[in-house]
Scaffold this active site. Structure first.
Site, PDB file in Angstrom:
ATOM      1  N   ASP A   1      41.602  25.193  40.960  1.00  0.00           N
ATOM      2  CA  ASP A   1      40.737  26.635  40.646  1.00  0.00           C
ATOM      3  C   ASP A   1      40.927  27.414  42.048  1.00  0.00           C
ATOM      4  OD1 ASP A   1      38.879  28.296  39.886  1.00  0.00           O
ATOM      5  OD2 ASP A   1      37.144  26.927  39.984  1.00  0.00           O
TER       6      ASP A   1
ATOM      7  N   GLU B   1      41.738  33.181  44.842  1.00  0.00           N
ATOM      8  CA  GLU B   1      41.642  34.443  45.123  1.00  0.00           C
ATOM      9  C   GLU B   1      41.026  35.141  46.358  1.00  0.00           C
ATOM     10  OE1 GLU B   1      40.455  33.184  40.910  1.00  0.00           O
ATOM     11  OE2 GLU B   1      40.031  32.878  43.259  1.00  0.00           O
TER      12      GLU B   1
ATOM     13  N   ASP C   1      36.192  32.472  33.910  1.00  0.00           N
ATOM     14  CA  ASP C   1      34.732  32.106  34.070  1.00  0.00           C
ATOM     15  C   ASP C   1      34.237  33.171  32.820  1.00  0.00           C
ATOM     16  OD1 ASP C   1      35.157  30.152  35.477  1.00  0.00           O
ATOM     17  OD2 ASP C   1      34.251  30.987  37.161  1.00  0.00           O
TER      18      ASP C   1
END
Length: 632
Positions: A353, A356, A420
């Protein structure tokens, strides 16, 4: 593109991009910009590609390159959710958290005031993206790619012209092909391609189940009793959980939680013997209250702030430290954690995950400028994960899937997932947004992606209904990978095993996905060998005006046209079919193109098979079995 009429401006500017929970405020001030008439070199690379270079003696940090373009449609820039065709838009190439907290607050306030409007979209500039890339393609079968990691933007707002905005001087690549599949092959020859998924991923669903082996076993029994094929179990809380105001979240301490997951090594071996793989979760952050962070901090392995302290980033409601991937010792140590604590434990995959959140005011071990490393960060993170798999000798058996990305991610990551999504029907953030996001990734060269079945983000009044879950299962049956998510608030969301009807519906969806195994494997081979994506825009194979604007249908390979049901309560779906011979898989009726409206009750997503396909008999057989079982 006509490079003979290129117009270049150069100058200077200063920018401030303050970050809040992974989202950025874009403040850029240009102090000077004027026409530049220096030496421009266009290098012919082959009969299809060329490279443009600006021979600049000054170190300009603002450059605009404008050139004529006779294209009517533009696509790409990485992963775009709210728009598919970028004509008339200006797109930022800057990696960020797509789920902007302020935008979510506005959505909730709007719904409370005016009610739910699933078709509402904010202006394009209000959206950011987990995966950006300085690449776009056109309806004229051309690509443009900029070899930069600094901030960039593509401006498609001027009729007949495109402007590339850069924070540094960087070469620009242009390519043109006779077909879109040829263009994909050309682009990915330059940027890289993904390897095929492990064979076992096609043997069933990867079910998201949390809260320990006992709960996992209970849900496995329920799914198996209902006949659901299970390829794996994905437990993101394998390393522990934390309960926050946002919901049920992972404790970022990268070893299995011996209390919540007592006896996990033995259970993994037991599940493997039953043909069920176990998958986990990891990211580049560390929980500051745990021992793995303390070790990293003591050894100087964390990204620093300007005072030399560990830079703590707020994620949802809690702070976390970030591993410094520019520090070779830290890089190797973190990779070692994956090799020992994930692969060594017996995990067959994981969600890699984030990526960013690198702030531009941090200090890196290497001394590199965060402004130029920020976009590259997720690609470095993917590279670390890939090296862990390769060095463990597990390529082709173990895989990971990433959310964030940039140019280098294409050759390093095994699989993308689209992030998400909200557990709703919204065009910009819900179920429907998966389709343009997947297609924009595909045209940029990333041909293997999937989404969380049922979505993830549950907040305020936004909670998952049974209808939404079932429609999402139907859509993801026609993707390279089926994997569910419980969401950040599992107790508020409908789950796959809440009742017998849901389990029966899931079984039908997974059965059809499994029946497509050999077809999907061939598509993955094409993607690995030629860079032709698994899920494709219709215009890849059908040059009809309307196909260039179609946002919510897609081709799975060349032979299946999929039109997911994206509206709540809908029991029919209007589908646009290109000129060809198409058979509606549920009724057997043949169409030769045009606009048709078909019945689409739950369990019968509109899908059409190309009648002249060499896969016709094999694919039809799987659908017939599903149809007969549905009748029973």
């Amino acid at each position: 593109m006509d490079l003979d009429q290129i117009r270049i401006e150069a100058g200077y500017g200063s920018a401030s991009f303050p970050m809040k929970k992974g989202s950025f405020q874009y403040d850029d001030v240009i102090t000077e910009i004027k026409p530049w008439n220096g030496q421009v070199e266009v290098d012919t690379l082959n009969d299809q590609e060329c490279r443009l270079r600006l021979k600049m003696e000054e170190d300009f940090n603002r450059i605009r390159i404008t050139f004529p373009a006779d294209a009517r449609h533009f696509y790409g820039g990485g992963e775009t959710f709210s728009e598919w065709d970028l004509k008339g838009q200006r797109i930022r190439v800057w990696v960020a958290e797509h789920q902007n907290a302020d935008r979510i607050d506005r959505k909730i306030a709007r719904q409370e005031e005016r009610g739910v409007d699933p078709e509402f979209k904010e202006p394009f500039e209000a959206y950011e993206s987990y995966y950006v890339q300085p690449t776009f393609i056109t309806d004229t079968k051309e690509y443009v790619h900029v070899d930069t990691t600094a901030f960039a933007a593509f401006d498609f707002t001027s009729e007949g012209y495109v402007t590339i905005e850069l924070f540094e001087n960087a070469p620009v690549y242009f390519g043109k092909a006779d077909t879109f599949t040829g263009l994909a092959e050309l682009l990915t020859r330059r940027l890289g391609r993904q390897k095929c998924l492990p064979d076992w991923t096609h043997d069933g669903m990867i079910l998201a189940i949390q809260q320990g082996p006992e709960v996992i076993d209970q849900k496995i029994r329920k799914a198996r009793k209902a006949g659901v094929p299970i390829a794996g179990i994905w437990s993101q809380d394998w390393c522990g959980c934390r309960r926050t105001g946002f919901g049920y979240q992972v404790m970022w301490n990268w070893r299995y939680d011996e209390e919540l997951y007592a006896g996990l090594p033995e259970k993994i071996r037991e599940w493997n013997k039953e043909g069920i793989r176990f998958l986990g979760y990891i990211n580049p952050f560390m929980a500051i209250e745990k021992d793995i962070y303390r070790y990293a901090s003591e050894h100087g392995y964390c990204v620093k702030d300007k005072e030399g302290k560990d830079y703590l980033v707020t994620i949802t409601t809690f702070p976390a430290a970030m591993i410094d991937l520019t520090n070779p010792d830290a890089y190797d140590w973190y990779k070692g954690l994956i090799k020992k604590n994930l692969i060594g434990l017996g995990l067959s995959g994981w969600m890699a995950d984030f990526g960013e959140y690198l702030p531009v005011d941090c200090v890196l071990y290497s001394g590199a400028d965060p402004w130029k490393i920020h976009n590259e960060w997720p690609a470095i993170w993917a590279k670390l994960n890939r090296e862990a798999v390769l060095e463990s000798g597990k390529e082709g058996e173990v895989f990971f899937f990433t959310r964030a990305g940039y140019t280098g991610t294409i050759r390093e990551s095994t699989m993308m997932w689209t992030g998400d999504q909200h557990v709703d029907w919204s065009l910009d953030d819900g179920l429907a947004s998966v389709i343009p996001a997947t297609l924009s990734l595909a045209v940029c060269g990333y041909g293997l992606s999937h989404s969380d079945v049922g979505g993830y983000t549950t907040i305020g009044p936004i909670t998952r209904t049974r209808e939404l879950l079932m429609r999402w299962e139907e859509m993801n049956a026609f993707s390279p990978l089926m994997r569910s998510h419980e969401g950040n608030r599992p107790s508020l969301n409908v789950q796959f095993d809440d009742d017998e009807e849901l389990l029966a519906h899931l079984k039908r969806c997974v059965d059809i996905h499994v029946s497509l195994k050999e077809y999907l494997k061939e598509l993955e081979r094409f993607n690995e060998e030629k860079g032709i994506p698994v899920m494709r825009p219709l215009f890849y194979h059908y040059d009809e005006d309307w196909t260039y604007s179609e946002s919510f249908e897609y081709l799975l390979g060349k032979d299946l046209l999929v039109a997911p049901v994206i509206k709540q309560g809908a029991t029919t779906r209007t589908v646009h079919l290109p000129e060809d011979r198409w058979e509606h898989v549920w009724t057997g009726q043949t169409y030769e193109g045009g606009t048709v409206t078909v019945e689409a009750p739950l369990g019968q997503i509109p899908v059409f098979i190309r009648k002249d396909s060499e896969w016709y008999d094999a694919i039809k057989k799987g659908f017939c079995a599903w149809r007969e079982e549905a009748k029973a």
